[in-house]
Design a protein around this motif. Structure first.
Motif, mmCIF file in Angstrom:
data_model
loop_
_atom_site.group_PDB
_atom_site.id
_atom_site.type_symbol
_atom_site.label_atom_id
_atom_site.label_comp_id
_atom_site.label_asym_id
_atom_site.label_seq_id
_atom_site.Cartn_x
_atom_site.Cartn_y
_atom_site.Cartn_z
ATOM 1 N N GLU A 11 16.928 -35.136 -29.398
ATOM 2 C CA GLU A 11 16.175 -35.286 -28.158
ATOM 3 C C GLU A 11 14.781 -34.679 -28.255
ATOM 4 O O GLU A 11 13.844 -35.176 -27.622
ATOM 5 C CB GLU A 11 16.931 -34.630 -26.995
ATOM 6 C CG GLU A 11 18.324 -35.195 -26.756
ATOM 7 C CD GLU A 11 18.320 -36.650 -26.345
ATOM 8 O OE1 GLU A 11 17.251 -37.151 -25.940
ATOM 9 O OE2 GLU A 11 19.371 -37.306 -26.430
ATOM 10 N N VAL A 36 19.930 -32.185 -20.701
ATOM 11 C CA VAL A 36 20.827 -32.917 -21.610
ATOM 12 C C VAL A 36 22.129 -32.154 -21.897
ATOM 13 O O VAL A 36 23.230 -32.705 -21.772
ATOM 14 C CB VAL A 36 20.104 -33.232 -22.942
ATOM 15 C CG1 VAL A 36 21.044 -33.984 -23.881
ATOM 16 C CG2 VAL A 36 18.843 -34.042 -22.674
ATOM 17 N N ASP A 59 20.163 -36.318 -18.618
ATOM 18 C CA ASP A 59 19.231 -37.141 -19.381
ATOM 19 C C ASP A 59 19.655 -37.162 -20.839
ATOM 20 O O ASP A 59 20.721 -36.656 -21.194
ATOM 21 C CB ASP A 59 17.816 -36.574 -19.210
ATOM 22 C CG ASP A 59 16.742 -37.597 -19.555
ATOM 23 O OD1 ASP A 59 17.028 -38.801 -19.475
ATOM 24 O OD2 ASP A 59 15.632 -37.192 -19.913
ATOM 25 N N ARG A 77 19.293 -39.501 -24.768
ATOM 26 C CA ARG A 77 19.569 -40.849 -25.276
ATOM 27 C C ARG A 77 20.997 -41.027 -25.799
ATOM 28 O O ARG A 77 21.523 -42.131 -25.806
ATOM 29 C CB ARG A 77 18.598 -41.169 -26.411
ATOM 30 C CG ARG A 77 17.155 -41.378 -25.976
ATOM 31 C CD ARG A 77 17.004 -42.610 -25.111
ATOM 32 N NE ARG A 77 15.596 -42.955 -24.907
ATOM 33 C CZ ARG A 77 15.178 -43.904 -24.100
ATOM 34 N NH1 ARG A 77 16.055 -44.588 -23.392
ATOM 35 N NH2 ARG A 77 13.897 -44.163 -23.965
ATOM 36 N N THR A 96 16.027 -43.135 -19.370
ATOM 37 C CA THR A 96 15.553 -41.789 -19.677
ATOM 38 C C THR A 96 14.642 -41.308 -18.566
ATOM 39 O O THR A 96 14.011 -42.113 -17.879
ATOM 40 C CB THR A 96 14.801 -41.749 -21.028
ATOM 41 O OG1 THR A 96 14.427 -40.401 -21.298
ATOM 42 C CG2 THR A 96 13.557 -42.598 -20.990
ATOM 43 N N ARG A 148 12.866 -38.215 -19.462
ATOM 44 C CA ARG A 148 11.916 -37.425 -20.243
ATOM 45 C C ARG A 148 11.124 -38.275 -21.217
ATOM 46 O O ARG A 148 9.992 -37.967 -21.545
ATOM 47 C CB ARG A 148 12.658 -36.353 -21.044
ATOM 48 C CG ARG A 148 13.358 -35.299 -20.224
ATOM 49 C CD ARG A 148 14.125 -34.336 -21.120
ATOM 50 N NE ARG A 148 13.282 -33.755 -22.143
ATOM 51 C CZ ARG A 148 13.295 -34.116 -23.415
ATOM 52 N NH1 ARG A 148 14.119 -35.053 -23.836
ATOM 53 N NH2 ARG A 148 12.490 -33.537 -24.280
ATOM 54 N N GLY A 149 11.743 -39.331 -21.726
ATOM 55 C CA GLY A 149 11.108 -40.101 -22.781
ATOM 56 C C GLY A 149 10.212 -41.219 -22.266
ATOM 57 O O GLY A 149 9.903 -41.316 -21.081
ATOM 58 N N LYS A 199 9.509 -44.653 -20.979
ATOM 59 C CA LYS A 199 10.319 -45.648 -20.274
ATOM 60 C C LYS A 199 10.261 -47.018 -20.941
ATOM 61 O O LYS A 199 11.204 -47.793 -20.857
ATOM 62 C CB LYS A 199 9.841 -45.769 -18.829
ATOM 63 C CG LYS A 199 10.014 -44.516 -17.986
ATOM 64 C CD LYS A 199 11.467 -44.192 -17.767
ATOM 65 C CE LYS A 199 12.151 -45.219 -16.879
ATOM 66 N NZ LYS A 199 13.572 -44.865 -16.632
ATOM 67 N N ASP A 254 13.232 -47.934 -23.042
ATOM 68 C CA ASP A 254 14.574 -48.010 -22.463
ATOM 69 C C ASP A 254 15.311 -49.299 -22.829
ATOM 70 O O ASP A 254 16.474 -49.253 -23.257
ATOM 71 C CB ASP A 254 14.506 -47.846 -20.940
ATOM 72 C CG ASP A 254 14.270 -46.398 -20.524
ATOM 73 O OD1 ASP A 254 14.089 -45.550 -21.412
ATOM 74 O OD2 ASP A 254 14.267 -46.125 -19.318
#
Length: 503
Positions: free
Chosen positions: A50, A103, A236, A238, A413, A415-416, A418, A421
């Motif tokens: 992450e 996470v 959150d 992945r 997500t 935090r990441g 978008k 996604d």
């Protein structure tokens, strides 16, 4: 003749009484004690992926055999130092804090030891001593387990980035745990209960009035979801599953093939006729099932507003595939990449109620529109609060219950980036979507059409219909609630990080 291990010098935790402990203090280890799993590798792997991506996870996987050899044949601190270096060297401390809050709690809670939690939760004062970096575990232990004090290994940093080294007194193992407990106690009385699971915990357990050991048991089952001290509503990250060493290796090996497969699936969605796409996607491993009958738009009539539960950015596209015709959609946060690659009409809203209403009405004059009025996604079985704007625009409203399933990567997500996604959703070996078209809202339950309902009543009605279909629970949580929960609203996350998460 097999060597027989000597029995532990302390009774098992299952023999510890937990009644009338409200005034007592308990001190516990984390891995193998409060958690069923004795290895901290999965949580370092989560931080590595992450915070640093797949290459960082690859480094951790490559160094994990060395860490295991040092841990078992040299010393525990040596093995843990390797895991720390591989996971966080060069990473911003604020990023590690964000991962620890958003996470890790989901995975920690899914591994909570039932007997240890029974004893730990019965005491009024709860302390934790752990060899893990304090920054990784403190948010979970304080927010979800009610720990009053957390003492762990402290990461060394330089200009806001972790160096991969640790501060004095080093990795908190053995006598260093006992020294940390003595320092915390000062001149106070010793804790009533000490909980540990391995020989290196015995020094601090000897300082407690009572001590109990958590014996290794591969058959033990973690605390069930219904009995968790606090449910995880927002989280959150992945990765869908806790990355054991084998799974982490498989993720690293699968990643390059997965990205190619995602590009192939995206190309099929963009280039092929929509009426053939469900069959083609099935050949490419994407399973889309459709339940219920959707209304057809008569010629010359305004379009139907399909009101969907929000699972990923692909929701409107999946509705189009299920209908076998193109529908438009609207969004507040449309990335340039999503706008470029989207095979359906995607219109950005202005966050102005009057302008947005006019935009959606004009789209309805042209055809059908799919909206996700939750505004944001929730991975747990909860529906967030629906926006009431859509209810004022038309009486042709069809609720759509969407459910998605993935095995490796989440397609959402906070935090990441978008824009990635949809790619992460399509990078799963065999992702699935289930589309259920519910009955069209009757006229008496709409704002117009003789119903005369208030817009918020219509929104609540649609939300209840979708929740009942999915077996979900309705909540009053909003988009702001989600981002504040993931960023932390108690000042423990730096202001810069909170602003990034809430943007």
């Amino acid at each position: 003749m097999a060597k027989i291990s000597p029995p532990p010098p302390f009774p098992a935790v299952s023999t510890c009484p937990s009644d009338n402990r409200e005034s007592h203090t308990v001190v516990a280890d984390l891995d193998g004690t409060l958690l069923c799993g004795r290895s901290s590798f999965p949580y370092f792997a989560l931080v590595a992926f992450e915070a640093g991506g797949v290459l960082r996870l690859l480094l951790l996987v490559l160094l994990s055999p060395l860490a295991a050899a040092l841990y078992h044949f040299v010393s525990e601190p040596a093995g843990i130092r390797v895991l720390i270096f591989a996971s966080v060297a060069g990473v911003r401390i604020s990023t590690v804090e964000a991962v620890a809050r958003a996470v890790l709690p989901k995975f920690y809670l899914s591994d909570l030891h039932p007997e240890s939690w029974r004893v730990f939760s019965s005491c009024g004062r709860r302390w934790v001593l752990t060899a893990n970096p304090r920054i990784m575990v403190e948010a979970f232990l304080k927010e979800y387990l009610g720990a009053e004090m957390v003492v762990g290994t402290e990461l060394a940093d330089f200009r806001g980035r972790a160096t991969g080294m640790v501060r004095r007194p080093g990795v908190l193992v053995g006598e260093k745990k006992a020294a940390a407990l003595k320092s915390a106690l000062g001149s106070g009385s010793p804790p009533e209960i000490g909980l540990g699971d391995r020989r290196s915990d015995f020094p601090f357990m000897n300082l407690c009035k009572e001590a109990y050991v958590v014996l290794p048991d591969p058959e033990v089952k973690a605390v069930s979801r219904e009995r968790l001290p606090k449910p995880v509503v927002f989280h959150d990250g992945r990765l869908v599953q806790k990355p054991t060493p084998l799974l982490a290796l498989l993720i690293v090996l699968w990643f390059p093939f997965a990205f190619f497969l995602a590009c192939l699936r995206a190309a099929a969605a963009a280039l092929l006729p929509i009426k053939h796409q469900i069959r083609v996607h099935r050949l490419l491993g994407v399973r889309i099932s459709v339940k219920g009958a959707a209304p057809w738009r008569p010629a010359g009539k305004p379009g139907v507003l399909f009101v969907c539960s929000h699972r990923t950015l692909l929701d409107p596209l999946i509705v189009s595939l299920a209908l076998r015709r193109h529908v438009a959609t609207v969004t507040y946060s449309l990335s340039r990449l999503s706008e470029l690659l989207s095979p359906i009409k995607n219109v950005r809203l202005a966050r102005d109620r009057g302008k947005d209403a006019a935009t959606i009405k004009s789209l309805l004059e042209e055809g059908d529109v799919a909206v996700c009025p939750e505004g944001t996604t929730c991975r747990e079985p909860f529906l967030l609060r629906f926006s009431a704007l859509f209810a004022e625009l038309t009486d042709e409203i069809v609720p759509v219950a969407l459910e998605s399933r993935t095995s490796l990567f989440h397609g959402t997500t906070a935090r990441g980036w978008k824009g990635m996604d949809p790619f992460f959703f399509c990078m799963n070996p065999s992702p699935a979507y289930e589309v259920t078209f519910l009955s069209k809202l009757p006229p008496e339950l709409t704002c117009g059409g003789g119903g005369g309902r208030a817009s918020h009543e219509v929104a609540n009605c649609v939300q209840r219909m979708i929740a009942e279909s999915l077996g979900y629970e309705c909540t009053s949580f909003t988009r702001k609630d989600k981002y504040m929960a993931l960023a932390g609203n108690d000042g423990s996350v730096p202001k810069k990080t909170r602003s990034k998460l809430a943007s």
